[in-house]
Enzyme design. Structure first.
Site, PDB file in Angstrom:
ATOM      1  N   CYS A  66      10.141 118.813  45.345  1.00  0.00           N
ATOM      2  CA  CYS A  66      11.242 119.284  44.530  1.00  0.00           C
ATOM      3  C   CYS A  66      12.527 117.734  44.126  1.00  0.00           C
ATOM      4  CB  CYS A  66      12.555 119.485  45.299  1.00  0.00           C
ATOM      5  SG  CYS A  66      10.898 121.359  45.775  1.00  0.00           S
ATOM      6  N   ARG A  94       8.855 120.968  52.986  1.00  0.00           N
ATOM      7  CA  ARG A  94      10.275 121.326  52.227  1.00  0.00           C
ATOM      8  C   ARG A  94      11.751 120.740  53.672  1.00  0.00           C
ATOM      9  NH1 ARG A  94       8.211 121.564  47.023  1.00  0.00           N
ATOM     10  NH2 ARG A  94       7.242 123.630  46.411  1.00  0.00           N
ATOM     11  N   GLU A 136      27.165 123.949  53.075  1.00  0.00           N
ATOM     12  CA  GLU A 136      26.935 123.677  52.375  1.00  0.00           C
ATOM     13  C   GLU A 136      27.645 124.616  51.327  1.00  0.00           C
ATOM     14  OE1 GLU A 136      24.002 122.165  51.522  1.00  0.00           O
ATOM     15  OE2 GLU A 136      23.402 121.903  52.728  1.00  0.00           O
ATOM     16  N   SER A 161       9.421 136.145  47.034  1.00  0.00           N
ATOM     17  CA  SER A 161       8.182 136.457  46.954  1.00  0.00           C
ATOM     18  C   SER A 161       7.486 136.895  48.161  1.00  0.00           C
ATOM     19  CB  SER A 161       7.101 135.274  46.004  1.00  0.00           C
ATOM     20  OG  SER A 161       7.539 134.391  47.301  1.00  0.00           O
ATOM     21  N   CYS A 183      14.914 123.177  39.014  1.00  0.00           N
ATOM     22  CA  CYS A 183      13.899 122.422  39.962  1.00  0.00           C
ATOM     23  C   CYS A 183      12.635 121.815  39.533  1.00  0.00           C
ATOM     24  CB  CYS A 183      13.328 123.667  41.064  1.00  0.00           C
ATOM     25  SG  CYS A 183      12.793 122.794  42.116  1.00  0.00           S
ATOM     26  N   LYS A 218      19.693 128.220  50.907  1.00  0.00           N
ATOM     27  CA  LYS A 218      18.705 127.433  50.767  1.00  0.00           C
ATOM     28  C   LYS A 218      17.300 127.361  52.099  1.00  0.00           C
ATOM     29  CE  LYS A 218      14.199 126.869  47.623  1.00  0.00           C
ATOM     30  NZ  LYS A 218      14.038 126.802  46.614  1.00  0.00           N
ATOM     31  N   ARG A 269       4.664 129.530  46.035  1.00  0.00           N
ATOM     32  CA  ARG A 269       4.033 128.639  45.251  1.00  0.00           C
ATOM     33  C   ARG A 269       2.549 128.921  44.946  1.00  0.00           C
ATOM     34  NH1 ARG A 269       6.128 125.574  50.972  1.00  0.00           N
ATOM     35  NH2 ARG A 269       8.663 126.214  49.954  1.00  0.00           N
ATOM     36  N   LYS A 319      19.587 132.358  50.184  1.00  0.00           N
ATOM     37  CA  LYS A 319      17.871 132.986  49.994  1.00  0.00           C
ATOM     38  C   LYS A 319      16.774 132.604  51.026  1.00  0.00           C
ATOM     39  CE  LYS A 319      14.014 130.941  47.692  1.00  0.00           C
ATOM     40  NZ  LYS A 319      13.439 129.665  46.486  1.00  0.00           N
ATOM     41  N   TYR A 342      12.605 141.152  42.709  1.00  0.00           N
ATOM     42  CA  TYR A 342      10.824 140.831  41.600  1.00  0.00           C
ATOM     43  C   TYR A 342      10.827 142.731  41.956  1.00  0.00           C
ATOM     44  CZ  TYR A 342       9.685 136.013  42.887  1.00  0.00           C
ATOM     45  OH  TYR A 342      10.177 134.981  43.283  1.00  0.00           O
TER      46      TYR A 342
HETATM   47  C1  PBG Z   1      11.480 126.553  43.762  1.00  0.00           C
HETATM   48  C2  PBG Z   1      11.812 127.700  43.985  1.00  0.00           C
HETATM   49  C3  PBG Z   1      11.103 128.411  45.538  1.00  0.00           C
HETATM   50  C4  PBG Z   1      11.067 129.715  44.921  1.00  0.00           C
HETATM   51  C5  PBG Z   1      12.801 129.623  43.686  1.00  0.00           C
HETATM   52  N1  PBG Z   1      12.679 128.343  43.159  1.00  0.00           N
HETATM   53  C6  PBG Z   1      10.158 127.985  45.940  1.00  0.00           C
HETATM   54  C7  PBG Z   1      10.481 126.458  47.374  1.00  0.00           C
HETATM   55  O1  PBG Z   1      11.068 126.204  47.299  1.00  0.00           O
HETATM   56  O2  PBG Z   1       8.900 126.655  47.008  1.00  0.00           O
HETATM   57  C8  PBG Z   1      11.191 130.176  45.611  1.00  0.00           C
HETATM   58  C9  PBG Z   1      11.245 131.881  45.196  1.00  0.00           C
HETATM   59  C10 PBG Z   1      10.670 132.854  46.452  1.00  0.00           C
HETATM   60  O3  PBG Z   1       9.743 133.166  47.078  1.00  0.00           O
HETATM   61  O4  PBG Z   1      10.180 133.770  45.682  1.00  0.00           O
HETATM   62  N2  PBG Z   1      12.424 125.718  44.365  1.00  0.00           N
END
Ligand code: PBG
Length: 327
Positions: A129, A216, A232, A273, A119, A194, A204, A247, A312
């Site tokens: 991105c 985004r 998708e 996260s 990314c 996603k 972030r 995700k 995690y």
């Molecule tokens: C990069 C990306 C993101 C995450 C994984 N790859 C952040 C986003 O899209 O803003 C999020 C992973 C997480 O929150 O643990 N684009």
């Protein structure tokens, strides 16, 4: 009484005998944040993700070594470069942070499956991105940079590339460049589904990748939609994706389930996260039992149909599996 559900629940050994879902070490992928720092032993805690850190390359190697002794088999890497610009130049630099880290990790731990996130947001001065022009995130001009980045990861020794940008057509662009350069056997784990989720906040902070303007929503999916997930995922499969990722994970179990029923490829899920932070915060307050909630959340994601989970909690779970064998 003909049916008594409790007969098979009466004691642990019988419950274990009839369980339908298990977690094994090979189901888990630990994400790591690696920083381009003059101090290779750099380590910095991430406040919104207690227990997670940003690492310099050498301290990451130490952490991975500990992980492997617990049964760690797979990781995904996110890079934090020194220099960010509006072309994401550090993303495809052969001496960039990810490229260097992958080389060192694979030299030392050749068996470990090293997945690299592809990314640009961590490498862009504006945190989006893709290429930005007049406030718009451009799709097609971004594809070439993504493909270059994926190729540089492959050359460094990545075992699998995982595009997470959500530009249309990026899987095809990456597949073509990989094939043209002798990497036809390198799998693509596509973040096909996603969502533009509010659960990415702590990431972030950890990856220093928050967009400096807007959000985004013009490229990541609208979380009110489900049919679009199938669309998708199918598009990415047609372009050459090998594994489809959903995700976030726990708020999206319906999506994981649907895709697992409808598609003939492995489905991965990313427990992101914000999901991690919620469980950590509640358990630090003594409001929930951390260990059991972690376990239940992972089981739920696997039960919905995920073949494996990026989480995690991987190292925590490996520690638990080691000390107790089973839950
Ligand atoms: C990069 C990306 C993101 C995450 C994984 N790859 C952040 C986003 O899209 O803003 C999020 C992973 C997480 O929150 O643990 N684009």
């Amino acid at each position: 009484m003909f049916f008594r559900g409790r007969r098979l629940r009466i004691r642990k050994e019988i419950r274990d005998l009839v369980k339908e879902t298990v977690i094994t070490p090979s189901d888990l992928v630990q994400p790591f944040f690696v920083v381009e720092s003059d101090d290779p032993f750099f380590e910095k805690s991430i406040p919104s993700m207690p227990g997670q850190k940003q690492y310099g390359i050498k301290s990451l190697l130490e952490e991975i070594k500990k992980g492997i002794s617990l049964g760690l088999s797979s990781i995904i890497l996110f890079g934090i470069p020194k220099i960010k610009d509006d072309k994401a130049s550090s993303a495809y630099d052969p001496d960039g942070i990810i490229q260097k880290a992958v080389k060192e990790i694979k030299d030392r731990f050749p068996e470990l499956v090293v997945i690299t996130d592809v990314c640009l947001c961590e490498y862009m001065s504006h945190g989006h991105c893709g290429i930005v022009k007049n406030g718009e995130i451009l799709n097609d001009p971004t594809l070439e940079i993504l493909a270059k980045t994926a190729l540089s990861h492959a050359k460094a020794g990545s075992d699998m590339v995982a595009p997470s940008d959500m530009m249309d057509g990026r899987v095809k662009a990456i597949r073509e460049v990989l094939d043209a350069n002798g990497f036809e056997n390198l799998p693509i784990l596509s973040y096909s589904v996603k969502y533009a989720s509010n659960f990415y906040g702590p990431f972030r902070e950890a990856a220093q990748s928050a967009p400096s303007f807007g959000d985004r929503k013009s490229y990541q999916m609208d979380f009110r939609n489900k049919k679009e997930a199938l669309r998708e995922a199918k598009a990415d499969l047609d372009e050459g994706a090998d594994i489809i990722m959903v995700k976030p994970a726990m708020p999206y179990l319906d999506i994981i389930h649907m895709l697992n029923q409808s598609l003939e490829v492995p489905i991965a899920a990313y427990q992101v996260s914000g999901e991690y932070a919620m469980i950590k915060a509640a358990s630090q307050n003594g409001w929930i039992d951390e260990k059991n909630v972690i376990f239940e959340s992972l089981i739920a994601i696997k039960r919905a149909g995920a073949s494996f989970v990026l989480t995690y909690f991987t190292l925590d779970i490996l520690r638990m599996l080691n000390s107790e064998g089973n839950f």
